[in-house]
Design a protein around this motif. Structure first.
Motif, PDB file in Angstrom:
ATOM      1  N   GLY A 289      40.171  41.611  51.845  1.00 46.13           N
ATOM      2  CA  GLY A 289      41.279  42.232  51.131  1.00 46.13           C
ATOM      3  C   GLY A 289      41.132  43.738  51.070  1.00 46.13           C
ATOM      4  O   GLY A 289      40.199  44.312  51.622  1.00 46.13           O
ATOM      5  N   ILE A 290      42.067  44.367  50.394  1.00 45.51           N
ATOM      6  CA  ILE A 290      42.018  45.812  50.156  1.00 45.51           C
ATOM      7  C   ILE A 290      41.338  46.020  48.809  1.00 45.51           C
ATOM      8  O   ILE A 290      41.783  45.501  47.794  1.00 45.51           O
ATOM      9  CB  ILE A 290      43.430  46.439  50.119  1.00 45.51           C
ATOM     10  CG1 ILE A 290      44.195  46.165  51.406  1.00 45.51           C
ATOM     11  CG2 ILE A 290      43.347  47.938  49.816  1.00 45.51           C
ATOM     12  CD1 ILE A 290      43.669  46.867  52.623  1.00 45.51           C
ATOM     13  N   GLY A 291      40.253  46.774  48.812  1.00 44.73           N
ATOM     14  CA  GLY A 291      39.522  47.034  47.578  1.00 44.73           C
ATOM     15  C   GLY A 291      39.969  48.311  46.901  1.00 44.73           C
ATOM     16  O   GLY A 291      39.811  48.483  45.703  1.00 44.73           O
ATOM     17  N   GLY A 292      40.534  49.241  47.676  1.00 48.79           N
ATOM     18  CA  GLY A 292      40.969  50.489  47.080  1.00 48.79           C
ATOM     19  C   GLY A 292      41.681  51.388  48.062  1.00 48.79           C
ATOM     20  O   GLY A 292      41.477  51.299  49.266  1.00 48.79           O
TER      21      GLY A 292
ATOM     22  N   SER B 171      44.498  40.804  40.816  1.00 49.16           N
ATOM     23  CA  SER B 171      45.182  39.720  41.519  1.00 49.16           C
ATOM     24  C   SER B 171      44.257  38.519  41.571  1.00 49.16           C
ATOM     25  O   SER B 171      43.098  38.597  41.193  1.00 49.16           O
ATOM     26  CB  SER B 171      45.572  40.159  42.933  1.00 49.16           C
ATOM     27  OG  SER B 171      44.414  40.448  43.689  1.00 49.16           O
ATOM     28  N   ARG B 172      44.778  37.416  42.057  1.00 50.02           N
ATOM     29  CA  ARG B 172      43.994  36.195  42.230  1.00 50.02           C
ATOM     30  C   ARG B 172      44.136  35.726  43.673  1.00 50.02           C
ATOM     31  O   ARG B 172      45.184  35.871  44.276  1.00 50.02           O
ATOM     32  CB  ARG B 172      44.467  35.093  41.288  1.00 50.02           C
ATOM     33  CG  ARG B 172      44.235  35.413  39.835  1.00 50.02           C
ATOM     34  CD  ARG B 172      44.572  34.213  38.962  1.00 50.02           C
ATOM     35  NE  ARG B 172      44.491  34.544  37.563  1.00 50.02           N
ATOM     36  CZ  ARG B 172      43.379  34.474  36.850  1.00 50.02           C
ATOM     37  NH1 ARG B 172      42.266  34.085  37.407  1.00 50.02           N
ATOM     38  NH2 ARG B 172      43.384  34.790  35.579  1.00 50.02           N
ATOM     39  N   SER B 173      43.075  35.137  44.164  1.00 49.22           N
ATOM     40  CA  SER B 173      43.093  34.600  45.523  1.00 49.22           C
ATOM     41  C   SER B 173      43.871  33.295  45.548  1.00 49.22           C
ATOM     42  O   SER B 173      43.682  32.442  44.676  1.00 49.22           O
ATOM     43  CB  SER B 173      41.658  34.354  45.996  1.00 49.22           C
ATOM     44  OG  SER B 173      41.650  33.580  47.167  1.00 49.22           O
ATOM     45  N   ILE B 174      44.720  33.122  46.532  1.00 49.49           N
ATOM     46  CA  ILE B 174      45.475  31.877  46.655  1.00 49.49           C
ATOM     47  C   ILE B 174      44.539  30.711  46.942  1.00 49.49           C
ATOM     48  O   ILE B 174      44.788  29.586  46.537  1.00 49.49           O
ATOM     49  CB  ILE B 174      46.580  31.994  47.726  1.00 49.49           C
ATOM     50  CG1 ILE B 174      47.564  30.855  47.584  1.00 49.49           C
ATOM     51  CG2 ILE B 174      45.984  32.040  49.118  1.00 49.49           C
ATOM     52  CD1 ILE B 174      48.865  31.073  48.296  1.00 49.49           C
ATOM     53  N   ASN B 175      43.417  30.978  47.631  1.00 51.85           N
ATOM     54  CA  ASN B 175      42.458  29.925  47.952  1.00 51.85           C
ATOM     55  C   ASN B 175      41.442  29.685  46.842  1.00 51.85           C
ATOM     56  O   ASN B 175      40.746  28.685  46.848  1.00 51.85           O
ATOM     57  CB  ASN B 175      41.712  30.257  49.244  1.00 51.85           C
ATOM     58  CG  ASN B 175      42.646  30.265  50.422  1.00 51.85           C
ATOM     59  OD1 ASN B 175      43.470  29.378  50.560  1.00 51.85           O
ATOM     60  ND2 ASN B 175      42.535  31.274  51.255  1.00 51.85           N
TER      61      ASN B 175
ATOM     62  N   ALA C 227      40.418  39.456  41.534  1.00 52.63           N
ATOM     63  CA  ALA C 227      40.149  40.526  42.490  1.00 52.63           C
ATOM     64  C   ALA C 227      40.797  41.793  41.945  1.00 52.63           C
ATOM     65  O   ALA C 227      41.777  41.731  41.210  1.00 52.63           O
ATOM     66  CB  ALA C 227      40.721  40.184  43.861  1.00 52.63           C
ATOM     67  N   GLU C 228      40.234  42.931  42.296  1.00 59.35           N
ATOM     68  CA  GLU C 228      40.794  44.208  41.865  1.00 59.35           C
ATOM     69  C   GLU C 228      41.004  45.108  43.070  1.00 59.35           C
ATOM     70  O   GLU C 228      40.195  45.121  43.980  1.00 59.35           O
ATOM     71  CB  GLU C 228      39.842  44.939  40.917  1.00 59.35           C
ATOM     72  CG  GLU C 228      39.842  44.450  39.522  1.00 59.35           C
ATOM     73  CD  GLU C 228      39.019  45.351  38.604  1.00 59.35           C
ATOM     74  OE1 GLU C 228      38.342  46.277  39.099  1.00 59.35           O
ATOM     75  OE2 GLU C 228      39.062  45.126  37.398  1.00 59.35           O
TER      76      GLU C 228
END
Length: 166
Positions: free
Chosen positions: A48-51, A84-88, A94-95
């Motif tokens: 994902g994108i962390g920042g 956010s939350r992971s769909i899996n 997650a931030e």
């Protein structure tokens, strides 16, 4: 004795599951357990994108602009966090961080770009090995902090990238 009972229960549960591995590529396997998708967490990869970080002539003025015009909620260290939350894995938070750096800062060096992207990753050690194997440009070694591990590299167009394993 309770460890034995726990082991027996775990074996019983797992043996009742229908496990179906599905190979997506050489490095990625998706596993369906009772038709629920569980992704591999060992393969070195971006998750994902962390920042998103960029330079500003006047960071404080820009922070105010984003706060007043777009409703950005700044945190204690002067950036913003988007949860956010992971769909899996919906139980895992997650931030994604948003932050400005003074144009005089050399944090993005040796890149000459006005921005830097931080990617969340899994298996940062494996990614470093992969990057080295492929002739990539690492800028430092993995550094560990209370909030995760970091390493920096350059892509082939001169963009500095920050990898973060929470």
């Amino acid at each position: 004795m309770t460890k034995i009972y726990a082991s027996i229960i775990a074996v019983a549960i797992l043996s009742s599951c229908k496990i179906t591995p599905k190979k997506h590529s050489e490095n990625e396997t998706e596993i369906a357990v009772n038709d629920t998708i569980v992704l591999d967490t060992i393969t070195p990869m971006i998750t994902g994108i962390g920042g998103i970080f960029f330079y500003s002539e006047n960071p404080e003025e820009m922070k105010d602009w984003y706060k007043n015009n777009l409703g950005l909620k700044l945190n204690d260290w002067g950036g913003a966090s988007f949860d956010s939350r992971s769909i899996n894995n919906p139980n895992k938070m997650a931030e994604m961080q948003w932050s400005l750096f003074n144009k005089q800062s050399d944090y993005f060096a040796p890149s000459k770009k006005e921005f830097m992207i931080n990617y969340t990753v899994q298996n940062i050690e494996g990614l470093v090995v992969q990057i080295q194997k492929n002739g990539g440009t690492l800028l430092d070694s993995i550094q560990s902090y209370d909030y995760g591990k970091f390493v920096h590299l350059m892509d082939n167009e001169g963009n500095k990238i920050e990898l973060w394993e929470p």
